[in-house]
Design an enzyme around this catalytic site. Structure first.
Site, PDB file in Angstrom:
ATOM      1  N   HIS A  70      13.216 -47.540  24.226  1.00 44.13           N
ATOM      2  CA  HIS A  70      12.259 -47.862  23.351  1.00 44.13           C
ATOM      3  C   HIS A  70      12.600 -48.563  21.822  1.00 44.13           C
ATOM      4  CE1 HIS A  70      11.326 -43.092  23.657  1.00 44.13           C
ATOM      5  NE2 HIS A  70      10.609 -43.447  24.398  1.00 44.13           N
ATOM      6  N   HIS A  71      12.601 -50.149  22.376  1.00 48.52           N
ATOM      7  CA  HIS A  71      13.519 -51.108  21.664  1.00 48.52           C
ATOM      8  C   HIS A  71      12.427 -51.485  20.847  1.00 48.52           C
ATOM      9  CE1 HIS A  71      12.845 -53.225  24.667  1.00 48.52           C
ATOM     10  NE2 HIS A  71      12.272 -54.563  24.093  1.00 48.52           N
ATOM     11  N   LYS A  76       5.030 -49.470  27.500  1.00 46.44           N
ATOM     12  CA  LYS A  76       3.795 -49.353  28.854  1.00 46.44           C
ATOM     13  C   LYS A  76       4.312 -50.050  30.738  1.00 46.44           C
ATOM     14  CE  LYS A  76       0.092 -52.386  28.825  1.00 46.44           C
ATOM     15  NZ  LYS A  76       0.002 -51.050  29.785  1.00 46.44           N
ATOM     16  N   LYS A 100      10.783 -57.469  31.672  1.00 44.65           N
ATOM     17  CA  LYS A 100       9.118 -58.297  31.966  1.00 44.65           C
ATOM     18  C   LYS A 100       8.109 -58.624  30.366  1.00 44.65           C
ATOM     19  CE  LYS A 100       7.444 -56.479  36.572  1.00 44.65           C
ATOM     20  NZ  LYS A 100       6.684 -55.708  37.445  1.00 44.65           N
ATOM     21  N   LYS A 112       6.758 -46.208  33.491  1.00 47.95           N
ATOM     22  CA  LYS A 112       6.139 -45.987  34.332  1.00 47.95           C
ATOM     23  C   LYS A 112       5.644 -44.749  34.831  1.00 47.95           C
ATOM     24  CE  LYS A 112       4.863 -49.048  37.397  1.00 47.95           C
ATOM     25  NZ  LYS A 112       4.257 -50.443  37.128  1.00 47.95           N
TER      26      LYS A 112
END
Length: 476
Positions: A70-71, A76, A100, A112
């Site tokens: 949650h940085h 996503k 990534k 994910k």
């Protein structure tokens, strides 16, 4: 020992592979252990079981959504449909998404999702039921939303499933003006972006192409600069492998082998990718393609002579038992985790250049970011600048024709005058992102004298994540 027994003996957590690579990178950083542990850990793991009526029976479906970091928000990551889906796999893929995004400067945390079904045997009607129910479960726990968590396609899913997710979210979130941005990978008619389908494969191409421009690296493996004439083997002809193969072929590379689950085909003079796909659609298999040799064991195709090997299918296909037999000079990780840590060490000692997955297959999330921005801005890419560019180019052509006293041919003039289309802008942004990402990794590798590109990529990602936390004022 048989391959089956070897596989059982070597079975280990996919997530532990990522942790090993993370720990290698941490040795180059002066960061407190507690902060490193925070970055490594998955912040939230949502495991669910929900009932769906399939035919006359009620089936309980197992599914997951993992938010690794949650940085930055939203989180996503794609959603995969596979009978092999498990918590370890989804956690690992979520972690890879975090790194990534950091490497290519996409402002998302990694996530994910996965649903444990076989989409090959479940009817479209039942897949829709499962998808919509899964989406409603995510909404209940606040695990989806334009600023919270934005899913995307992955293995076994595509535009169809993403449109169902969007429709379900919209129906359960009335009045949400940014609802289109709750999911990416949608059809263009529903707010999707042109160029998303081929984005990951094109990103793989851009990344390898940039490496092949580097004289120093090419000399180290005894190759000439450039892609033209280089022999390429691609494992996996799904969305990523197919598009990567197409772009390499168009750039003048020679696709000597293509591998799928049922086996592989080989022709040292090169395979025409488009014709192979037509053969696959006609026969249901790539085998017995005209003027090619069948290879029954698909893993053996990885060991053939080539300059560039691109595993674009499954994780852990290059391991300690076959790494010494790999003859490729460059390995481009189009799949997630295709090379195990043990194989990584063996290949490194052989001097093989490995372009890591956490950079190389980031094309998909990069273009997903463009789609998310498009949905939030409520403006189609190219709408505002296309006519302006055409007018500017018209004036420029008039000056050139007047100065040179020569008319430019009509067809050439049309090409020059055309303003940028959405796909032009998307591909330009992706190309720039992949080129910049490669050079950041390469420069860091050289400045810190890091042993390989993978470790340098992890160092880059960790530094960017730490920087984000510091800006949030979370850590002293």
């Amino acid at each position: 020992m048989s391959k089956k027994n070897q596989s059982k003996a070597d079975a280990y957590s996919f997530f532990s592979c990522i942790e090993k690579n993370f720990d290698k990178a941490a040795r180059y950083l002066s960061i407190k252990k507690g902060l490193l542990e925070q970055i490594k850990s998955c912040n939230a793991v949502y495991r669910m079981h929900f009932p769906v009526k399939i035919g006359k029976e009620i089936q309980v479906i197992e599914a997951y959504r993992v938010q690794h970091s949650h940085h930055k928000l939203p989180c996503k990551g794609g959603i995969r449909y596979s009978i092999k889906v498990n918590q370890d796999e989804v956690m690992t893929l979520a972690a890879l998404m975090t790194y990534k995004c950091a490497i290519v400067d996409v402002p998302f945390g990694g996530a994910k999702g996965g649903i444990k079904i076989d989409p090959q045997i479940v009817s479209a009607e039942n897949i829709e039921k499962i998808t919509r129910r899964y989406t409603s479960e995510l909404i209940k726990k606040n695990f989806i939303g334009p600023g919270i968590d934005v899913p995307a396609p992955d293995y076994g899913t595509g535009e169809r499933e993403m449109s169902w997710i969007f429709d379900t979210f919209l129906s359960l979130s009335p009045g949400e003006v940014d609802a289109l941005a709750c999911v990416t990978g949608k059809p263009v008619s529903q707010g999707g972006v042109r160029g998303r389908k081929e984005a990951t494969g094109l990103g793989v191409f851009y990344g390898i192409r940039e490496l092949c421009k580097m004289k120093e690296e090419m000399l180290s493996v005894g190759l000439d600069v450039g892609l033209n004439g280089k022999k390429v083997i691609i494992q996996g002809l799904g969305n990523v492998g197919y598009h990567a193969a197409t772009f390499f072929h168009e750039a003048g590379a020679i696709i000597v082998a293509l591998a799928e689950r049922e086996g592989a085909i080989y022709n040292k003079k090169g395979l025409n990718v488009s014709n192979v796909i037509l053969h696959l659609k006609k026969t249901g298999s790539i085998l017995n393609f005209p003027e090619s040799k069948n290879i029954e064991d698909t893993e053996k195709a990885l060991e053939l002579e080539c300059d560039i090997l691109i595993p674009a299918a499954l994780e852990n296909v290059i391991h300690k038992h076959n790494a010494n037999r790999i003859k490729a000079k460059i390995i481009g990780e189009a799949a997630n985790g295709p090379v195990t840590p043990e194989a990584d060490d063996i290949l490194g000692k052989k001097g093989v250049l490995i372009v890591p997955d956490i950079y190389l297959n980031a094309g998909g999330v990069t273009v997903s970011y463009f789609e998310w921005l498009k949905n939030l801005s409520h403006v189609r890419y190219g709408r505002m600048e296309k006519r302006f560019s055409e007018n500017m180019n018209t004036e420029l052509l008039q000056v050139i024709e007047t100065s040179c006293r020569k008319k430019i041919p009509i067809e050439e003039k049309k090409m020059i005058l055309r303003g940028p289309r959405e796909i032009d802008l998307v591909r330009s942004g992706l190309e720039d992102t992949m080129i910049n990402g490669f050079h950041k990794i390469r420069d860091l590798k050289k400045s810190l004298k890091i042993e390989n590109l993978r470790t340098a990529a992890f160092v880059l990602a960790i530094n960017k994540i730490i920087d984000s936390y510091e800006k949030l004022g979370i850590f002293p």
